[in-house]
Design an enzyme around this catalytic site. Sequence first.
Site, PDB file in Angstrom:
ATOM      1  N   ASP A 331       0.823  -1.209   0.000  1.00 47.39           N
ATOM      2  CA  ASP A 331       0.000   0.000   0.000  1.00 47.39           C
ATOM      3  C   ASP A 331       0.860   1.263   0.000  1.00 47.39           C
ATOM      4  O   ASP A 331       2.044   1.235   0.328  1.00 47.39           O
ATOM      5  CB  ASP A 331      -0.923   0.017   1.223  1.00 47.39           C
ATOM      6  CG  ASP A 331      -0.147   0.028   2.531  1.00 47.39           C
ATOM      7  OD1 ASP A 331       0.835  -0.746   2.627  1.00 47.39           O
ATOM      8  OD2 ASP A 331      -0.511   0.785   3.446  1.00 47.39           O
ATOM      9  N   GLU A 332       0.226   2.357  -0.367  1.00 46.96           N
ATOM     10  CA  GLU A 332       0.769   3.717  -0.226  1.00 46.96           C
ATOM     11  C   GLU A 332       2.180   3.873  -0.789  1.00 46.96           C
ATOM     12  O   GLU A 332       3.029   4.546  -0.208  1.00 46.96           O
ATOM     13  CB  GLU A 332       0.734   4.142   1.249  1.00 46.96           C
ATOM     14  CG  GLU A 332      -0.689   4.214   1.802  1.00 46.96           C
ATOM     15  CD  GLU A 332      -0.744   4.691   3.229  1.00 46.96           C
ATOM     16  OE1 GLU A 332      -1.743   5.327   3.601  1.00 46.96           O
ATOM     17  OE2 GLU A 332       0.207   4.421   4.008  1.00 46.96           O
ATOM     18  N   LEU A 333       2.425   3.291  -1.938  1.00 49.11           N
ATOM     19  CA  LEU A 333       3.723   3.472  -2.595  1.00 49.11           C
ATOM     20  C   LEU A 333       3.762   4.865  -3.222  1.00 49.11           C
ATOM     21  O   LEU A 333       2.932   5.217  -4.049  1.00 49.11           O
ATOM     22  CB  LEU A 333       3.917   2.393  -3.659  1.00 49.11           C
ATOM     23  CG  LEU A 333       5.290   2.334  -4.328  1.00 49.11           C
ATOM     24  CD1 LEU A 333       6.383   2.068  -3.306  1.00 49.11           C
ATOM     25  CD2 LEU A 333       5.292   1.252  -5.405  1.00 49.11           C
TER      26      LEU A 333
END
Length: 577
Positions: A331-333
Amino acid sequence: MALRFLLALSLLHSVWALWPIPATLSTGNTALVLSSNFYFDVAVQNAPADLQNAVQQAQYYLENDKLGRLVVGRGANDSAVVTNAKSLPSLKLSLASGATVNPIVIESVKPLGTRSEEYVLTVPADGSPATLSASSTLGLYRGLTTFGQMWYYYGGKTYTLEAPISITDVPAYPYRGFGLDTSRNYFPVADLQRTLDAMSWVKINTFHWHIVDSQSFPLEVSQYPQLAANGAYSADQTYSESDVQNLVQYAAERGIDVIMEIDTPGHTAIIGTTYPEYVACMDASPWSTYANEPPAGQLRFALPEVVNFTTSLLSSVAKTLPSSYFSTGGDELNTNCYVNDTLTQQQLKSANTTLAGALATFTNITHSALIAEGKTPVVWEEMVLVWNLTLSKEAIIMIWISSEDAAAVANLGYRIVHAPSNYFYLDCGAGEWLGDDPTGNSWCDPFKTWSEVSGLYGHLHIPRPGPDANPFPQSYTFDPLANLTESQYSLVLGGEQILWAEQSGPENLDSIVWPRAVSAAEIFWSAKQPSGAPLNVSEALPRLHDVRYRMVQRGLNPINLQPQWCALRPHACDLYA
């Protein structure tokens, strides 16, 4: 005569204390007490040690819960009928003919969809023995937790007023989880064990352990000892390999599978304290340009040496765990991290690929290694919805950004675990934790109560927020099948509530999690009332009070749901009472 009248009055507000509510349930109105010599008759040949331990645990709870019924007087008005009630001498445990006798720890970690958790429980009113039967030791364990919730205590007697009782129970969904982040703040093993105990009481069967993140790396890995040596907050705030093994065993004995998450390639800044050459934008400023929260830093996943390192790290941890599942996050790259990263850009040019192409390669290689270890990969939703990666159809996708995203994942044919922030994030609503932001607030406001409360806006004539406002806090009325087609229903494995620990630690663990986290336990075990009617907040609240008060009796510190005056007078504090 007066006592009988008071008893009849109290029965009008009788609280059936079971949580989650069984699939089928039949009760009477006869008082029954536990015999002073009550015992468990384990009629299981070569009963495993963990089943024997579970029986001892159940016996301990029966003797020590001492929960007074949640009515005015706490059961004093029950004395007249209880005094002359018949006694229950024993509970006989048995397995179905031909059932394989495995330890609970083996049954608990079987792949989803292959575990047998169903059971049949009968408690006669005539003083004959009660019976509990199942097809596995895990099913017997689930039945024992139900049996332990039936009883109240007053004046030296442990009793029920609702015999005979007949239950046939089976979970609606195979995955019923609780997730905990132990990186932002550290939680000692004893706190995790206490949490696992509470999970087992309400049939939560999966502990999603987000064990490391950008802030700290408390997990000791023998192949990479410097990760914890440099990444833990202190030498006393680590999870040794023996800690992990003991905790996994402790969980499995209680019917709980531990799915560990090592988030990659984002949320990995802490790895840079040991391998700075593997991390881009390390401690870059302003951090908000490069990360969703401080500190900045993400794996240089395009580099072959980082792919090899990550593959080795994940495999070396995963192979020590009995679960069939392992989460690689995803997530949230933050792509800003790589725009001016020389090593990443050189590698992309050399390989004639894009950042998305490099991520696909990284994920394919790391996942292939996990699959080779017998693990099914678990990822957050961005991997398929933002990066459009093609994963194994056996992969499990966790929905977190919004409940609305489930349909898009199902349309791709992937299996789903619901953990949407607009329903199930337990950390929301606690205020801003970033410094120098006096007007800031929790990113996922508002606080997620155990129940659906958006109706209050209509009741109290408060204007509803606009369409762009955060969703209303809600949990218990979550619909796992919303917006899905009937052919996609089988893709839904279940769901979990989760606590991200920026503002939590052992000091407030119990109160911020419990009893709110039992909402998902009933949503994904029961799915509906025994009558077939939808789950109902008004019906559930008195039972939830019972769960909460019993948790207190067992040493937990869950938050109060209402003033005790309300808890002792079911529905007296309803809005229109």
